[in-house]
Design a protein around this motif. Structure first.
Motif, mmCIF file in Angstrom:
data_model
loop_
_atom_site.group_PDB
_atom_site.id
_atom_site.type_symbol
_atom_site.label_atom_id
_atom_site.label_comp_id
_atom_site.label_asym_id
_atom_site.label_seq_id
_atom_site.Cartn_x
_atom_site.Cartn_y
_atom_site.Cartn_z
ATOM 1 N N ALA A 50 47.728 3.566 -17.299
ATOM 2 C CA ALA A 50 47.661 3.133 -18.769
ATOM 3 C C ALA A 50 48.543 2.376 -19.784
ATOM 4 C CB ALA A 50 46.872 4.777 -19.412
ATOM 5 N N THR B 24 50.370 8.103 -17.804
ATOM 6 C CA THR B 24 49.331 8.138 -16.929
ATOM 7 C C THR B 24 49.176 7.138 -15.957
ATOM 8 O OG1 THR B 24 48.428 9.515 -19.429
ATOM 9 C CG2 THR B 24 46.956 8.860 -17.400
ATOM 10 N N THR C 58 46.617 6.311 -13.530
ATOM 11 C CA THR C 58 45.340 6.209 -14.012
ATOM 12 C C THR C 58 44.633 5.829 -11.751
ATOM 13 O OG1 THR C 58 45.805 3.829 -14.006
ATOM 14 C CG2 THR C 58 45.337 4.957 -15.800
#
Length: 393
Positions: free
Chosen positions: A209, A321, A323
């Motif tokens: 992200a 993050t 993903t």
């Protein structure tokens, strides 16, 4: 077995690493051997492995370099050592070199290995069918209903039907579609009654992200990458981290890709951290920035990114993050496959069908970068060939 032009003692499905080596090792028996390959040439994935250099094995062989059943892995690397692999290839005319434990052909070319395997098969009259797709495998009692008699297994292909007593499935996995990866092997083993675990991409990059990845795309970070799943640290690998427009790539990322893929599939939270200067403690980074600034610690494109917020933390623990991973088509290896408890660890023979052997990437074992996946392919071929020869084929 009644001798016909379509009957063979041994049929090998797949002309990749494990298929070609098993053919070479069995060719000396004088038995009729057929290799069936769906691609237009042999060793397509093998010729591309190791960026075309073919990392044959690694002298620093240990079970912790693999994902899968520990007992099975330990048994295999005890049976076939890196030295055994080196000796095997030197007997085929491939001289090797070693650097920091990594073993390569002396020529530094994967095609040296492919050509050596192909030459042995040709010299020993191994029959090879290219661009031929296996569509069905008929077992035992069902064979008698066909036009080929007295065989244990009947292999139905796009080019005809062929009978055999011993059948080796060395079809590889679905990784690397451009090099011939496909789901064919999984389809065939399922047809034979074996189970196949979920298949995940191995040895490829991860998507993350953040819109700012495009701003730093193309940079290379000499640092450490750590992977976390639900706040549990899964591991850290150090080396060159390649930054893409979608996230991170490079060997430190490859090593834990299959963990991220499985965790994401299971709905878990996955995130990564980059340490830009693993050789410095946070206090040392702080002192350096005070004295010299941050330009000497991170690539220029990263300066405005890490300067936002806690600069020292960003340099030592830059969080993002995860993903997704790159697709299985872009992966170097498939993670997952046939559970190893469905084969004999001592022979690689199927526990469901006598005389059927499952090799290499078809199995639910995969390794990190460094020659470990090829070592498994070679090991499975060597062990299976010895088992077949001991039974008199």
């Amino acid at each position: 077995m009644t001798e016909t032009n379509n009957n063979y003692d041994i049929i090998i499905i797949g002309a990749g690493a494990s298929g070609l080596l098993s053919a070479c090792l069995l060719a000396c028996t004088g038995k009729r051997i057929l290799i069936i390959e769906k691609n237009k040439r042999i060793g397509m994935k093998l010729s591309a492995t190791g960026n075309g250099r073919c990392n044959l094995t690694n002298l620093k062989m240990r079970w912790s370099n693999y994902y899968g059943d520990k007992e099975f892995i330990e048994n295999i690397i005890d049976k076939v050592t890196p030295e055994d692999v080196i000796k095997t290839f030197e007997s085929l005319g491939v001289y090797t070199r070693e650097k920091d434990g990594y073993v390569y052909p002396h020529t530094n070319q994967a095609m040296t290995v492919v050509n050596a395997l192909g030459n042995v098969c040709e010299k020993d009259n191994v029959t090879l069918f290219l661009e031929t797709v296996v569509t069905d495998i008929i077992v035992n009692k069902d064979v008698e209903a066909t036009d080929i008699i007295d065989v244990t297994y009947l292999v139905v292909t796009s080019g005809g039907k062929y009978g055999c007593e011993k059948l080796i499935l060395a079809c590889g996995g679905s990784a690397g579609a451009e090099q011939g990866g496909s789901t064919l092997g999984y389809d065939l083993v399922r047809e034979l009654g074996h189970t196949v675990s979920n298949i995940y991409p191995g040895l490829t990059g991860m998507e993350a992200a953040g819109r700012w990845w495009k701003e730093v795309s193309g940079t290379r970070v000499q640092g450490s990458f750590s992977l976390f799943v639900d706040d549990m640290k899964e591991g850290t690998h150090t080396g060159e981290i390649q930054i893409t427009a979608k996230g991170v790539s490079g060997i430190p990322v490859f090593q834990m890709c299959r963990i991220a893929a499985q965790a994401l599939d299971e709905g878990k939270n996955v995130w990564g951290e980059i340490d830009f200067v693993p050789g410095m403690r946070s206090e040392e980074v702080s002192d350096w920035i005070r004295d010299y600034g941050i330009d000497g610690l991170v690539p220029a494109k990263w300066v405005p990114i890490v300067s936002k917020g806690d600069v020292v933390r960003n340099i030592k623990r830059f969080e993002f993050t995860i993903t997704d991973t790159y697709s299985i088509e872009k992966a170097q290896v498939s993670a997952g496959g046939v559970p190893v408890d469905e084969i004999s660890a001592d022979t690689f023979e199927s526990k469901l069908h006598e005389g059927v052997y499952l090799l290499g990437e078809l199995l639910d074992v995969d390794g990190i970068c460094g020659g470990y996946n090829l070592h498994l392919a070679w090991s499975s071929a060597i062990v299976a060939a010895e088992a077949i020869k001991s039974k008199g084929v």
